[in-house]
Design an enzyme around this catalytic site. Sequence first.
Site, PDB file in Angstrom:
ATOM      1  N   ASN A 107      -9.677  -0.829  -1.257  1.00 31.44           N
ATOM      2  CA  ASN A 107      -8.528  -1.174  -1.061  1.00 31.44           C
ATOM      3  C   ASN A 107      -8.314  -1.063  -2.370  1.00 31.44           C
ATOM      4  OD1 ASN A 107      -5.748  -0.295  -1.183  1.00 31.44           O
ATOM      5  ND2 ASN A 107      -6.649  -1.752   1.229  1.00 31.44           N
TER       6      ASN A 107
ATOM      7  N   CYS B  46       0.807  -1.320  -0.263  1.00 28.60           N
ATOM      8  CA  CYS B  46       0.121   0.190  -0.098  1.00 28.60           C
ATOM      9  C   CYS B  46       0.709   1.259   0.369  1.00 28.60           C
ATOM     10  CB  CYS B  46      -0.781  -0.069   1.291  1.00 28.60           C
ATOM     11  SG  CYS B  46      -2.117  -1.290   1.329  1.00 28.60           S
TER      12      CYS B  46
ATOM     13  N   HIS C  55      -3.315   6.879   1.893  1.00 26.51           N
ATOM     14  CA  HIS C  55      -3.700   5.518   1.054  1.00 26.51           C
ATOM     15  C   HIS C  55      -5.467   5.659   1.744  1.00 26.51           C
ATOM     16  CE1 HIS C  55      -3.713   1.587   0.111  1.00 26.51           C
ATOM     17  NE2 HIS C  55      -3.726   0.696   1.177  1.00 26.51           N
TER      18      HIS C  55
HETATM   19  N1  ACO Z   1     -18.909  -9.569   7.337  1.00 25.96           N
HETATM   20  C1  ACO Z   1     -19.548  -9.554   7.905  1.00 25.96           C
HETATM   21  N2  ACO Z   1     -19.020 -10.003   9.062  1.00 25.96           N
HETATM   22  C2  ACO Z   1     -17.693  -9.551   9.588  1.00 25.96           C
HETATM   23  C3  ACO Z   1     -17.155  -9.963   7.924  1.00 25.96           C
HETATM   24  C4  ACO Z   1     -17.379  -9.037   6.954  1.00 25.96           C
HETATM   25  N3  ACO Z   1     -17.011  -9.078   5.871  1.00 25.96           N
HETATM   26  N4  ACO Z   1     -15.406  -9.778   8.332  1.00 25.96           N
HETATM   27  C5  ACO Z   1     -15.404  -9.903   9.006  1.00 25.96           C
HETATM   28  N5  ACO Z   1     -16.311  -9.997   9.937  1.00 25.96           N
HETATM   29  C6  ACO Z   1     -17.621 -10.527  11.670  1.00 25.96           C
HETATM   30  C7  ACO Z   1     -15.771 -11.221  11.914  1.00 25.96           C
HETATM   31  O1  ACO Z   1     -15.952 -13.250  11.794  1.00 25.96           O
HETATM   32  C8  ACO Z   1     -16.015 -11.508  13.611  1.00 25.96           C
HETATM   33  O2  ACO Z   1     -16.887 -12.274  14.042  1.00 25.96           O
HETATM   34  P1  ACO Z   1     -17.052 -12.353  15.273  1.00 25.96           P
HETATM   35  O3  ACO Z   1     -17.427 -10.549  16.412  1.00 25.96           O
HETATM   36  O4  ACO Z   1     -18.391 -12.666  15.697  1.00 25.96           O
HETATM   37  O5  ACO Z   1     -15.792 -13.039  15.585  1.00 25.96           O
HETATM   38  C9  ACO Z   1     -16.234  -9.760  13.089  1.00 25.96           C
HETATM   39  O6  ACO Z   1     -17.009  -9.116  12.461  1.00 25.96           O
HETATM   40  C10 ACO Z   1     -15.057  -8.586  13.686  1.00 25.96           C
HETATM   41  O7  ACO Z   1     -16.235  -7.613  13.763  1.00 25.96           O
HETATM   42  P2  ACO Z   1     -15.130  -6.660  14.367  1.00 25.96           P
HETATM   43  O8  ACO Z   1     -14.030  -6.794  15.263  1.00 25.96           O
HETATM   44  O9  ACO Z   1     -16.186  -5.446  14.370  1.00 25.96           O
HETATM   45  O10 ACO Z   1     -14.419  -5.933  12.782  1.00 25.96           O
HETATM   46  P3  ACO Z   1     -13.669  -4.290  13.441  1.00 25.96           P
HETATM   47  O11 ACO Z   1     -14.106  -3.676  13.578  1.00 25.96           O
HETATM   48  O12 ACO Z   1     -12.100  -4.731  13.094  1.00 25.96           O
HETATM   49  O13 ACO Z   1     -13.365  -4.417  11.147  1.00 25.96           O
HETATM   50  C11 ACO Z   1     -11.774  -4.431  10.071  1.00 25.96           C
HETATM   51  C12 ACO Z   1     -12.722  -5.649  10.584  1.00 25.96           C
HETATM   52  C13 ACO Z   1     -13.175  -3.636   9.284  1.00 25.96           C
HETATM   53  C14 ACO Z   1     -10.714  -5.570   8.826  1.00 25.96           C
HETATM   54  C15 ACO Z   1     -10.857  -3.865  10.453  1.00 25.96           C
HETATM   55  O14 ACO Z   1     -10.352  -4.421  11.352  1.00 25.96           O
HETATM   56  C16 ACO Z   1      -9.742  -2.540   9.626  1.00 25.96           C
HETATM   57  O15 ACO Z   1     -10.486  -1.952   9.065  1.00 25.96           O
HETATM   58  N6  ACO Z   1      -9.003  -3.178   9.850  1.00 25.96           N
HETATM   59  C17 ACO Z   1      -7.289  -2.247   9.040  1.00 25.96           C
HETATM   60  C18 ACO Z   1      -7.462  -2.958   8.008  1.00 25.96           C
HETATM   61  C19 ACO Z   1      -7.122  -2.518   6.321  1.00 25.96           C
HETATM   62  O16 ACO Z   1      -8.380  -1.656   6.023  1.00 25.96           O
HETATM   63  N7  ACO Z   1      -6.922  -3.324   5.526  1.00 25.96           N
HETATM   64  C20 ACO Z   1      -7.122  -2.491   4.748  1.00 25.96           C
HETATM   65  C21 ACO Z   1      -5.371  -3.667   3.836  1.00 25.96           C
HETATM   66  S1  ACO Z   1      -4.486  -3.332   5.147  1.00 25.96           S
HETATM   67  C22 ACO Z   1      -3.650  -1.675   3.556  1.00 25.96           C
HETATM   68  O17 ACO Z   1      -4.282  -1.404   2.938  1.00 25.96           O
HETATM   69  C23 ACO Z   1      -2.832  -0.673   5.125  1.00 25.96           C
END
Ligand code: ACO
Length: 339
Positions: free
Chosen positions: A296, A115, A265
């Site tokens: 992304n 990224c 980004h």
């Molecule tokens: N749809 C529905 N539910 C989902 C999905 C989805 N696509 N993905 C995960 N879940 C569920 C999980 O299974 C989990 O369920 P559980 O609690 O029953 O185990 C739950 O949702 C997790 O929810 P949260 O903890 O609320 O998730 P969070 O708020 O951490 O959001 C996310 C997840 C969006 C990935 C977040 O951590 C994030 O944005 N992280 C940054 C990473 C990122 O943006 N990476 C992109 C690439 S890296 C880069 O470019 C820098």
Amino acid sequence: MTRRTRVLGVGSFVPDRIVTNDDLTQWMDTSDEWIRTRSGIEQRHWVEPDDTTTSDLGLEAANRALDAAGLSIDDIDMLIVATLSPDHEFPGTACFLQAKLGCPGIPAIDVRQQCSGFVYGMAQADMFVRGAMADTVLLVGAEIHSKAMDISTEGRDISVLFGDGAGAAVLQAVDVDDPSTQAHIYSSHLHADGNYAKELWIEGPSSTYSPNRWDNDFLERGAQWPKMNGKTVFKHAVTRMPEVALEALEANDFAVADVDLWIFHQANMRINYFAAKKLGIDDDDKVFNTIQRFGNTTAATIPIGLDEALKAGRLEPGMLVCIAAFGSGFTWASSLLRW
Ligand code: ACO
């Protein structure tokens, strides 16, 4: 007069196929509401499931950037391509793109900083130009994520976030005597911390495994798919992006309020919201986001952002532009430009 580098033209390209959040529900258990509230994404573009490659997308973006710059490929004396989804393991995607562009003989360099790849590439282009090893550099960020993600419920935490696309910039040498008005790159700032390499990565194929770069239960355990510790990535991104943006401002004696446009980004709208808040950016209109429409697109997010900002009339000559990125590695980087 000082020899510096300016952005002469930008271009971008995304495939026609739009995949909405609702479309994703045919393959995985997810919802438009979950994706929108967690990431800000409403749709992304994916290539058709055909033989399109990353360098094909790069070619379209590169040609648009050349048109915008008013140059032809014969004017380019260096090609740099940033991608985490290369056409093949080797040679580099820059070589494949070079053949399609028809510019044999010039250096073709791959950047693998995910990224942050485009900003790393911008720093390299700037240094090659300042050092007079190049006069005009074509820098491309391109990705096809859709062919390399687990789109079942198992991989939904990653696969809802990523889109395909490409962006490009033509960077050219310029003699600057008034940095406060003339278009140029002030400086770029690059960082990495490999201790976090496995927080966002693809395990293999890998030289870890002998003799075939994979082991017996490789496909069974899904080792070919990207894996991410989302919470760790989030926590580091909201710290590192503002930090490296401030580093660029401080290095050039500017304050946050001096910046006319911020291009971060596009990993997650919430990351950018927190980054803007930490920096104390008082005007939402100064932050330009594209994640809603493209998801992304990794190394392509920054040039797509620049191109979209231009099309939207948000980027004008003379503006001070701060670019910051964070990604797998972990890597993070910034550039400060007079547009
Ligand atoms: N749809 C529905 N539910 C989902 C999905 C989805 N696509 N993905 C995960 N879940 C569920 C999980 O299974 C989990 O369920 P559980 O609690 O029953 O185990 C739950 O949702 C997790 O929810 P949260 O903890 O609320 O998730 P969070 O708020 O951490 O959001 C996310 C997840 C969006 C990935 C977040 O951590 C994030 O944005 N992280 C940054 C990473 C990122 O943006 N990476 C992109 C690439 S890296 C880069 O470019 C820098």
